[in-house]
Design a protein around this motif. Structure first.
Motif, mmCIF file in Angstrom:
data_model
loop_
_atom_site.group_PDB
_atom_site.id
_atom_site.type_symbol
_atom_site.label_atom_id
_atom_site.label_comp_id
_atom_site.label_asym_id
_atom_site.label_seq_id
_atom_site.Cartn_x
_atom_site.Cartn_y
_atom_site.Cartn_z
ATOM 1 N N TRP A 1 0.810 -1.218 0.000
ATOM 2 C CA TRP A 1 0.000 0.000 0.000
ATOM 3 C C TRP A 1 0.845 1.269 0.000
ATOM 4 C CZ3 TRP A 1 0.331 3.519 3.969
ATOM 5 C CH2 TRP A 1 0.950 3.092 5.141
ATOM 6 N N VAL A 2 2.069 1.187 0.528
ATOM 7 C CA VAL A 2 2.925 2.376 0.578
ATOM 8 C C VAL A 2 3.156 2.939 -0.819
ATOM 9 C CG1 VAL A 2 5.231 3.212 1.194
ATOM 10 C CG2 VAL A 2 4.060 1.568 2.673
ATOM 11 N N TYR A 3 3.191 2.044 -1.831
ATOM 12 C CA TYR A 3 3.542 2.470 -3.182
ATOM 13 C C TYR A 3 2.352 2.509 -4.127
ATOM 14 C CZ TYR A 3 8.178 1.525 -1.346
ATOM 15 O OH TYR A 3 9.308 1.526 -0.572
ATOM 16 N N GLN A 4 1.163 2.196 -3.639
ATOM 17 C CA GLN A 4 -0.022 2.183 -4.495
ATOM 18 C C GLN A 4 -0.941 3.339 -4.110
ATOM 19 O OE1 GLN A 4 -0.577 0.087 -7.092
ATOM 20 N NE2 GLN A 4 1.412 -0.853 -6.736
ATOM 21 N N GLN A 5 -0.854 4.444 -4.855
ATOM 22 C CA GLN A 5 -1.622 5.638 -4.514
ATOM 23 C C GLN A 5 -3.122 5.367 -4.426
ATOM 24 O OE1 GLN A 5 -1.047 8.901 -3.714
ATOM 25 N NE2 GLN A 5 1.082 8.339 -3.389
ATOM 26 N N GLU A 6 -3.634 4.515 -5.319
ATOM 27 C CA GLU A 6 -5.074 4.287 -5.341
ATOM 28 C C GLU A 6 -5.563 3.616 -4.069
ATOM 29 O OE1 GLU A 6 -5.696 0.546 -8.153
ATOM 30 O OE2 GLU A 6 -4.085 1.855 -8.836
ATOM 31 N N LYS B 1 -15.457 11.126 -10.519
ATOM 32 C CA LYS B 1 -14.087 11.261 -10.020
ATOM 33 C C LYS B 1 -13.659 12.715 -10.217
ATOM 34 C CE LYS B 1 -12.984 6.549 -11.501
ATOM 35 N NZ LYS B 1 -12.923 5.906 -10.195
ATOM 36 N N PHE B 2 -12.767 13.170 -9.342
ATOM 37 C CA PHE B 2 -12.373 14.577 -9.370
ATOM 38 C C PHE B 2 -10.856 14.699 -9.468
ATOM 39 C CE2 PHE B 2 -11.045 18.543 -7.378
ATOM 40 C CZ PHE B 2 -11.841 19.463 -8.042
ATOM 41 N N MET B 3 -10.405 15.548 -10.410
ATOM 42 C CA MET B 3 -8.971 15.778 -10.600
ATOM 43 C C MET B 3 -8.679 17.273 -10.459
ATOM 44 S SD MET B 3 -6.575 14.888 -13.911
ATOM 45 C CE MET B 3 -6.617 13.113 -13.641
ATOM 46 N N PRO B 4 -7.927 17.680 -9.425
ATOM 47 C CA PRO B 4 -7.583 19.103 -9.276
ATOM 48 C C PRO B 4 -6.354 19.470 -10.100
ATOM 49 C CG PRO B 4 -6.795 17.872 -7.386
ATOM 50 C CD PRO B 4 -7.482 16.871 -8.293
ATOM 51 N N PHE B 5 -6.366 20.675 -10.671
ATOM 52 C CA PHE B 5 -5.207 21.178 -11.403
ATOM 53 C C PHE B 5 -4.069 21.453 -10.414
ATOM 54 C CE2 PHE B 5 -3.172 25.059 -13.457
ATOM 55 C CZ PHE B 5 -2.371 24.317 -14.290
ATOM 56 N N LEU B 6 -4.410 22.099 -9.302
ATOM 57 C CA LEU B 6 -3.444 22.334 -8.232
ATOM 58 C C LEU B 6 -3.668 21.310 -7.130
ATOM 59 C CD1 LEU B 6 -3.795 26.223 -7.959
ATOM 60 C CD2 LEU B 6 -2.129 24.941 -9.317
ATOM 61 N N LYS B 7 -2.732 21.215 -6.206
ATOM 62 C CA LYS B 7 -2.869 20.291 -5.074
ATOM 63 C C LYS B 7 -2.443 21.023 -3.811
ATOM 64 C CE LYS B 7 -1.900 16.328 -8.055
ATOM 65 N NZ LYS B 7 -1.003 15.206 -8.349
ATOM 66 N N SER B 8 -3.307 21.915 -3.333
ATOM 67 C CA SER B 8 -2.975 22.721 -2.166
ATOM 68 C C SER B 8 -2.865 21.854 -0.921
ATOM 69 C CB SER B 8 -4.037 23.798 -1.954
ATOM 70 O OG SER B 8 -4.097 24.656 -3.080
ATOM 71 N N LEU C 1 -10.796 11.354 -5.366
ATOM 72 C CA LEU C 1 -9.843 12.377 -5.769
ATOM 73 C C LEU C 1 -8.651 11.721 -6.447
ATOM 74 C CD1 LEU C 1 -11.542 14.154 -3.849
ATOM 75 C CD2 LEU C 1 -9.420 15.223 -3.112
ATOM 76 N N ILE C 2 -8.307 12.222 -7.618
ATOM 77 C CA ILE C 2 -7.141 11.719 -8.342
ATOM 78 C C ILE C 2 -5.955 12.559 -7.890
ATOM 79 C CG2 ILE C 2 -6.174 11.157 -10.577
ATOM 80 C CD1 ILE C 2 -8.906 9.811 -9.850
ATOM 81 N N ARG C 3 -5.072 11.966 -7.084
ATOM 82 C CA ARG C 3 -3.965 12.726 -6.511
ATOM 83 C C ARG C 3 -2.631 12.385 -7.166
ATOM 84 N NH1 ARG C 3 -5.408 13.606 -0.220
ATOM 85 N NH2 ARG C 3 -7.527 12.878 -0.220
ATOM 86 N N GLU C 4 -2.573 11.269 -7.883
ATOM 87 C CA GLU C 4 -1.311 10.892 -8.499
ATOM 88 C C GLU C 4 -1.054 11.724 -9.759
ATOM 89 O OE1 GLU C 4 -3.934 8.928 -7.705
ATOM 90 O OE2 GLU C 4 -3.911 7.112 -8.938
ATOM 91 N N SER C 5 0.003 11.391 -10.456
ATOM 92 C CA SER C 5 0.363 12.093 -11.682
ATOM 93 C C SER C 5 -0.829 12.135 -12.636
ATOM 94 C CB SER C 5 1.536 11.386 -12.368
ATOM 95 O OG SER C 5 1.710 11.858 -13.673
ATOM 96 N N GLN C 6 -1.219 13.334 -13.013
ATOM 97 C CA GLN C 6 -2.434 13.494 -13.807
ATOM 98 C C GLN C 6 -2.306 12.867 -15.185
ATOM 99 O OE1 GLN C 6 -2.012 17.629 -13.304
ATOM 100 N NE2 GLN C 6 -3.336 17.767 -11.514
ATOM 101 N N GLU C 7 -1.168 13.094 -15.839
ATOM 102 C CA GLU C 7 -0.995 12.531 -17.180
ATOM 103 C C GLU C 7 -0.922 11.007 -17.120
ATOM 104 O OE1 GLU C 7 1.736 12.967 -21.211
ATOM 105 O OE2 GLU C 7 2.171 14.200 -19.449
ATOM 106 N N GLU C 8 -0.220 10.483 -16.118
ATOM 107 C CA GLU C 8 -0.124 9.030 -15.985
ATOM 108 C C GLU C 8 -1.494 8.415 -15.733
ATOM 109 O OE1 GLU C 8 2.409 6.813 -16.394
ATOM 110 O OE2 GLU C 8 3.386 8.554 -17.279
ATOM 111 N N TYR C 9 -2.291 9.086 -14.912
ATOM 112 C CA TYR C 9 -3.629 8.563 -14.627
ATOM 113 C C TYR C 9 -4.477 8.542 -15.887
ATOM 114 C CZ TYR C 9 -8.204 7.873 -12.548
ATOM 115 O OH TYR C 9 -9.448 7.371 -12.253
#
Length: 757
Positions: free
Chosen positions: A269-274, A426-433, A450-458
């Motif tokens: 789980w440490v390496y799996q953002q989802e 699903k929600f993807m923010p442009f910024l990640k405050s 929330l999609i928090r990982e790399s946007q292009e990769e996702y």
């Protein structure tokens, strides 16, 4: 307590991995490796993944080493030579494996002998922790010690549900003080035993916890917080870990044929953002399951048809979902180590699982067929417990903060609207405050991933699942549209929230910025180019839409409500001017037009009002007031700063009049619609009423400071007029600003397949 990353265990796993690797490599030698069968040999090496993953060890480094051997050595080395080369690297592999294990083995395991434990007592426990067991005294005591160590900030009781144990468990109260010990009086079996324990529980929530588990720090409060915050969530569950820290289960998936899958099993789980995201799921394992006692009682507990065990937890979750219309929720912050032992022989376990799966299938056949995917079509859709729904990706500037700004509230309302109409959102923010984690958690609690990982990769990996993409504001649109077009086949909508170039132009004029006209033309050109690229553009008013239509007459456009209001709420309260007092400006002060408006009102309008109504109070209500705004405070001016939704409702219930003294800005102002929704008459300007058509009978519009002051004074003293204006609010909202109005305007432009839910 020890951390399970000891050297002895590492050596054991390393030797096992070496044995597996050598076995696979021998397959290469039998082929007398040549350039013609390199691809075949690579495929054999890939099989190492399965075995290596079982230990929670990153397979990439082993695979990379072996591939390097294949690439550079394989054409010239045979059999024993390759073995010799592999053995030469043994120490290096061992060090790499040990390092890999160190990252993963972060769970706390109790391996010591446990003696007397003393639990706290509470008259009204929040949670009843029910631990079913049959024998296994030592295992149960270790579980109890973990509960005692890590149950903090929550009032609780512990119930040992004993299925007629014959070992020291029958005297467990002598070893664990203040636990309740109830012996199952029904037929033996896990299901009856759990129900027996629940029958004496006093807690608002029941937490079923297997005795072959050890809870981890802060395991309970995140689960309780979920149920406290969201009334529609009835069940919450932990991330289940193997003793080596590898994920055993992160929520469960039920397929159309009633087969189940532990989502995330075998991952680190440490390496799996989802796996870090809380989300709705099909079922939660009964090994660590929190449920509202009221829900458990309504359903008469676990169904006895599944006694002695297996499928009872899936059945309970399905009845919560389809009978009580409740949600089942996975919360990754809660972690529990499960040793997964069993009192059943393997053959008996498999027989029970298969028999009970058929019972489960017959019971929920209609729901499974209608709402669940087949195992062959498993994808991230199924993970979301929403396989039957259309998928929509919503993109905005940042994590939404609806309590702070109208734009976020508008986006959130449309996300909820799409969810209501059968979309999985699903929600993807442009910024990640970094300062918006609480808002992020609120979004996840409401069922939005929330999609928090790399946007292009996702998008590259999962873009194909989306049917609809909803982009808000020009900057995110400019950044994301090329990626959306490249990696998805979705219908793309754009909502600018207002005409940005127009708002900024008005602001530049007020501030006397040089070359304001040429700057505006450049911004306008960039913004209009975005509309041209969209499948559908959305505007908050017909007037703004018509401005853009003149420039892009072929674009698909429609106007939609800036707020989606529930008229049933309007029936729950009344406005009576005789019983109200004071005025207010309600806005977020991170927005320049609001700062300008309130400063203008206090300095130029309010002094004229105070000459006629000296005791009137002016409330400046809203988040992030600047120093300039705070400096406006006086005996007659109260700057509240941020208020909660409940506090805001209370203000609306006592205010006599609202003002919106805006001199710059663009688009429909949510603050004006919100005042009407709360039945409070409002005085504003041409800028404030912009885009709100057919509103002259309920919105008072003035522009000069003298006219503004006179209108406030006039209305404040005319209770009959205020009551008359308030009485027309509901009809206005029903006609223009409800969810039904909003969805109808969008739906007529969507592809037909997206509207037939």
């Amino acid at each position: 307590m020890i951390v399970q990353n000891n050297e002895e265990n590492q050596k054991k796993v390393t030797k096992e991995l070496e044995k597996i690797a050598k076995k696979q490599l021998k397959c290469l030698f039998l082929n007398k490796v040549s350039s013609k069968n390199i691809d075949q040999n690579k495929a054999i090496v890939e099989k190492l993944n399965i075995e290596i993953e079982r230990y929670g060890v990153e397979p990439k480094f082993v695979r990379r080493c072996v591939k390097r051997i294949i690439k550079y050595k394989i054409l010239n080395i045979f059999g024993l030579g390759l073995i010799k080369y592999f053995n030469h690297k043994k120490d290096q592999y061992r060090r790499r494996i040990a390092g890999s294990l160190k990252d993963c083995y972060d769970v706390v395991i109790d391996l010591s002998n446990v003696k007397n434990l003393v639990f706290p007592t509470f008259d009204t426990p929040k949670v009843s922790i029910i631990i079913p067991c049959y024998n296994g005294f030592d295992v149960t005591m270790k579980c109890l010690r973990s509960v005692l160590s890590y149950t903090q900030d929550i009032s609780y009781e512990v119930i040992i549900a004993d299925d007629k144990s014959t070992d020291a468990t029958k005297d467990i109260e002598q070893h664990a003080k203040n636990v309740k010990h109830v012996v199952n009086s029904l037929e033996n079996g896990f299901v009856n035993n759990c129900n027996s324990g629940a029958s004496i529980a006093k807690g608002e929530y029941l937490f079923f916890l297997n005795n072959d588990t050890q809870v981890q720090p802060n395991y309970l409060k995140p689960l309780v917080d979920v149920l406290d915050v969201k009334d529609d969530i009835h069940v919450a569950g932990s991330m289940m870990l193997f003793p080596n820290g590898v994920v055993q289960e992160a929520g469960g998936v039920i397929f159309r044929d009633a087969q189940a899958m532990r989502y995330g099993c075998g991952f680190r789980w440490v390496y799996q953002q989802e796996l870090h995201h809380c989300h709705d799921t099909d079922y939660i394992s009964g090994a660590a399951l929190l449920i509202r006692k009221s829900s458990f009682d309504k359903l008469n507990g676990f169904d006895k048809v599944y006694n002695p065990g297996y499928c009872e937890d899936s059945d309970l979750c399905f009845r919560v979902k389809y009978q009580l219309q409740g949600r089942i929720f996975f919360e990754p912050k809660s972690k529990v180590v499960h040793f997964d032992s069993s009192t059943f022989p393997s053959y008996k376990k498999l027989e029970l699982m298969e028999n009970h799966r058929h019972i489960f299938f017959e019971k929920f056949k209609d729901k499974l067929t209608k709402y669940h995917t087949s195992i062959d079509n498993f994808s991230i859709k199924a993970r979301d417990a929403a396989a039957y729904k259309h998928q929509i990706l919503v993109i905005d500037m940042d994590i939404l903060s609806p309590s702070y700004d109208t734009g976020s509230r508008n986006t959130m309302m449309y996300m909820e609207l799409f969810k209501k109409h059968g979309f999985n959102v699903k929600f993807m923010p442009f910024l990640k405050s970094n300062d918006k984690e609480n808002f992020a958690k609120d979004m996840e609690y409401q069922g939005f991933e929330l999609i928090r990982e790399s946007q292009e990769e996702y998008l590259k990996k999962y873009g194909h699942i989306f049917d609809l993409v909803f982009i808000n504001r020009p900057q995110p649109a400019d950044h994301f549209l090329p990626l959306v077009r490249q990696y998805t086949h979705a219908f793309v909508m754009f909502h600018g929230q207002d005409l940005h170039y127009l708002r900024l132009y008005r602001q530049d004029l007020l501030n006397k910025v040089p070359n304001a006209e040429s700057i505006m033309q450049e911004r306008k050109s960039e913004e209009l180019a975005i509309y041209e690229k969209m499948d559908l553009s959305l505007f908050v008013s017909e007037s703004e839409m018509n401005i853009v239509k003149k420039e892009n007459p072929c674009s698909h456009m429609t106007d939609i409500p800036v707020l989606l209001c529930d008229t049933k709420v309007m029936d729950s309260f009344d406005y009576n001017a005789e019983q109200r007092c004071d005025i207010a400006f309600i806005a977020g002060f991170a927005h320049t037009p609001n700062i300008d408006g309130v400063v203008y009102f206090v300095k130029e309008v309010l002094p004229l009002v105070l000459k006629k109504i000296p005791n009137i109070k002016f409330y400046i209500i809203g988040s992030k007031p600047t120093d300039e705004v705070k400096a406006l405070a006086s005996d007659n001016v109260i700057v509240t700063g941020f208020v909660t939704d409940e506090e805001l409702r209370n203000y609306y219930r006592k205010l006599k009049l609202v003002v919106a003294p805006l001199r710059i800005g663009a688009g429909v102002k949510g603050k004006v619609i919100e005042a009407i929704y709360n039945k409070v008459p409002i005085v504003t300007t041409d800028i404030g009423v912009e885009g709100i058509d057919n509103s002259s009978n309920i919105i008072s519009v003035v522009n000069s400071s003298v006219d503004f002051a006179n209108k406030v004074i006039e209305l404040y003293g005319d209770n009959n007029k205020l009551n008359e204006i308030s009485s027309m609010s509901k009809q206005f909202i029903e006609t223009h600003y409800t969810a039904e109005v909003g969805f109808k305007k969008i739906a007529k432009f969507l592809p037909g397949s997206l509207c037939n839910k």
